[in-house]
Each structure stands twice: as structure tokens, then as C-alpha cells.
Scaffold this motif. Structure first.
Motif, short mmCIF file in Angstrom:
data_model
loop_
_atom_site.label_atom_id
_atom_site.label_comp_id
_atom_site.label_asym_id
_atom_site.label_seq_id
_atom_site.Cartn_x
_atom_site.Cartn_y
_atom_site.Cartn_z
N THR A 31 0.82 -1.24 0.23
CA THR A 31 0.10 -0.14 0.11
C THR A 31 0.87 1.17 -0.02
N GLY A 32 0.60 2.20 -1.03
CA GLY A 32 1.17 3.44 -1.05
C GLY A 32 0.87 4.39 0.03
N VAL A 33 1.50 5.29 0.95
CA VAL A 33 1.06 6.07 1.77
C VAL A 33 1.68 7.52 1.61
N PHE A 34 1.06 8.37 1.41
CA PHE A 34 1.68 9.81 1.17
C PHE A 34 1.39 10.59 2.62
N ILE A 35 2.62 10.96 3.17
CA ILE A 35 2.44 11.77 4.68
C ILE A 35 2.63 13.08 4.29
N ARG A 56 -0.31 8.76 -8.82
CA ARG A 56 -0.15 8.36 -10.10
C ARG A 56 0.65 7.10 -10.07
N VAL A 57 1.53 7.16 -8.81
CA VAL A 57 2.39 5.76 -8.92
C VAL A 57 1.67 4.70 -8.48
N CYS A 58 0.66 4.78 -7.56
CA CYS A 58 -0.26 3.75 -7.05
C CYS A 58 -1.31 3.19 -8.18
N ALA A 59 -1.44 4.31 -8.83
CA ALA A 59 -2.44 3.85 -9.88
C ALA A 59 -1.66 3.04 -11.11
N PHE A 65 -3.75 3.42 -2.23
CA PHE A 65 -3.24 4.53 -1.79
C PHE A 65 -4.07 5.25 -0.79
N ARG A 66 -3.00 5.62 0.23
CA ARG A 66 -3.64 6.07 1.73
C ARG A 66 -2.86 7.44 2.03
N ALA A 186 12.19 3.29 -14.91
CA ALA A 186 11.78 3.41 -16.27
C ALA A 186 10.96 1.95 -16.74
N LYS A 187 11.95 0.72 -16.20
CA LYS A 187 11.36 -0.45 -16.87
C LYS A 187 9.68 -0.86 -16.01
N PHE A 188 9.55 -0.13 -14.69
CA PHE A 188 8.33 -0.25 -14.18
C PHE A 188 7.38 0.66 -14.78
N LEU A 189 7.77 1.46 -15.78
CA LEU A 189 6.88 2.56 -16.40
C LEU A 189 6.38 3.44 -15.30
N LEU A 190 7.37 3.82 -14.30
CA LEU A 190 6.52 4.58 -13.17
C LEU A 190 6.45 6.10 -13.90
N PRO A 191 5.28 6.77 -13.43
CA PRO A 191 5.20 8.07 -13.97
C PRO A 191 6.10 9.30 -13.53
#
Length: 197
Positions: A31-35, A56-59, A65-66, A186-191
């Protein structure tokens, strides 16, 4: 390592995003968490853009996303603590204060209360579990090590972490050079693969 539930502190940058991607690739429940932290109104801050990048990363990774608002804790523990230190003639390091009180304090506590077994961040550091023969206390013991990339190493900012905190923390990119992190992103196509540090 068996599949575990991990909350990754996402800053909106490439390092934490790549950490989340690597953990998901390993088969973990991520789970991605923004603090959110305190920022005085007179200081320009990009937290809204960073939050959007974390979302966007979580998507992109198809993970939940939390968000957690630790602005009151940050003001009390980091800002007020820093001002008190300056008043006392001490020059504090805000990164050390933030890591101890916020990321590996309040965030770790909240994550564990919400079902996470461990948290992870994009710090350039490593954790090594000590072999049993070196362990004299009967409990698992851990050692904080420098990150592989000597130009990005952040172990200095983490020196105050306790054994209990080290037992519940992961640094997925600590064994990589920054160039390898960018390539993995880049390999994971992260934004955020090309986002400036």
C-alpha cells in the motif's frame, strides 16, 4: 521473505516509487502512503503536486493509496524541537528529527495499528539481521548499514533508529546505485521515473 503487508511511504519521488514497485514485484501486499507534514504558509511547497505523483504511482502499480496527516506531529516534534535546540545553542539536523519522530515514529506506529507488518521508504541505507552467534540478547538484532551508492547514502540520518524500529522497516533500494533506481523506475513504467530529485 514470505508475502507480508507493507506500507510504503511515498514522497512523490522516484526512490520511494521504485521501492514500492520492487516490493510488489517480490509478491508483497503493498500500500502506498503519502505523509502530509507541516509547512509554514510563507514557504513555497509542492506537497499537492507530490501527493498527485504518489497517487499516480499507486495507479500505475495498481496498489491502494492512503494518506496520513502528520502535520501537527511534525510541527511539534521537528519544528518546535528545532527551535528549542537553536535557542539552547544546539544546531539540530531536521532530517534526523523527522526520520525519528515522523517516518519511523508516528508513521510506523500508525501503519502497524492499521495492519502493516512493516513499512518501507526510499532511503539509501541497508538493514542487516545479525547472525545468531553474534546475538547475545536472545532476540533478533539488526545493524544499520550504509547504502551501496556512497553519493546517496542516508544512513547518517537514520542512526537513531531502535532495534524494534529496524525490525519493522525495509529499505528496498539500499543495495542499488541511483542510476539503477532510475533504470528500474523506467522498466516499471513509473510516472515519476524522470522526476528531478
Amino acid at each position: 521473505m514470505a508475502r507480508i503487508k507493507i506500507f510504503v511511504g511515498l514522497s512523490g519521488g522516484v526512490d520511494s516509487a521504485t521501492s514500492a514497485a520492487l516490493l510488489k514485484q517480490q509478491g508483497h501486499d503493498v500500500t502506498g502512503v503519502f505523509i502530509r507534514i507541516y509547512r509554514p504558509e510563507f514557504i513555497e511547497c509542492t506537497w499537492k503536486e507530490d501527493r498527485l505523483d504518489a497517487m499516480r504511482v499507486c495507479a500505475a502499480l495498481q496498489i491502494p493509496f492512503r494518506e496520513i496527516d502528520l502535520s501537527a506531529e511534525y510541527k511539534r516534534e521537528v519544528i518546535d524541537g528545532m527551535l528549542a535546540d537553536y535557542t539552547a545553542g544546539i544546531t539540530p539536523n531536521p532530517d534526523v528529527l523527522c526520520n525519528r519522530a515522523i517516518k519511523f515514529g508516528a508513521f510506523l506506529k500508525w501503519a502497524r495499528e492499521n495492519g502493516a507488518e512493516k513499512i518501507a521508504t526510499g532511503h539509501y541505507a541497508r538493514i542487516q539481521k545479525l547472525p545468531p552467534r553474534l546475538n547475545l540478547g536472545g532476540k533478533d538484532e539488526y545493524q544499520l548499514l550504509r547504502g551501496k551508492d556512497s553519493n546517496k547514502d542516508q544512513s547518517y540520518f537514520l542512526f537513531r533508529l531502535t532495534q524494534d524500529e529496524l525490525a519493522h522497516v525495509l529499505f528496498p533500494i539500499g543495495h542499488l546505485e541511483k542510476s539503477e533506481v532510475r533504470a528500474a523506475a523506467a522498466k516499471f513504467l513509473l510516472p515519476v521515473a524522470q522526476k528531478h530529485d
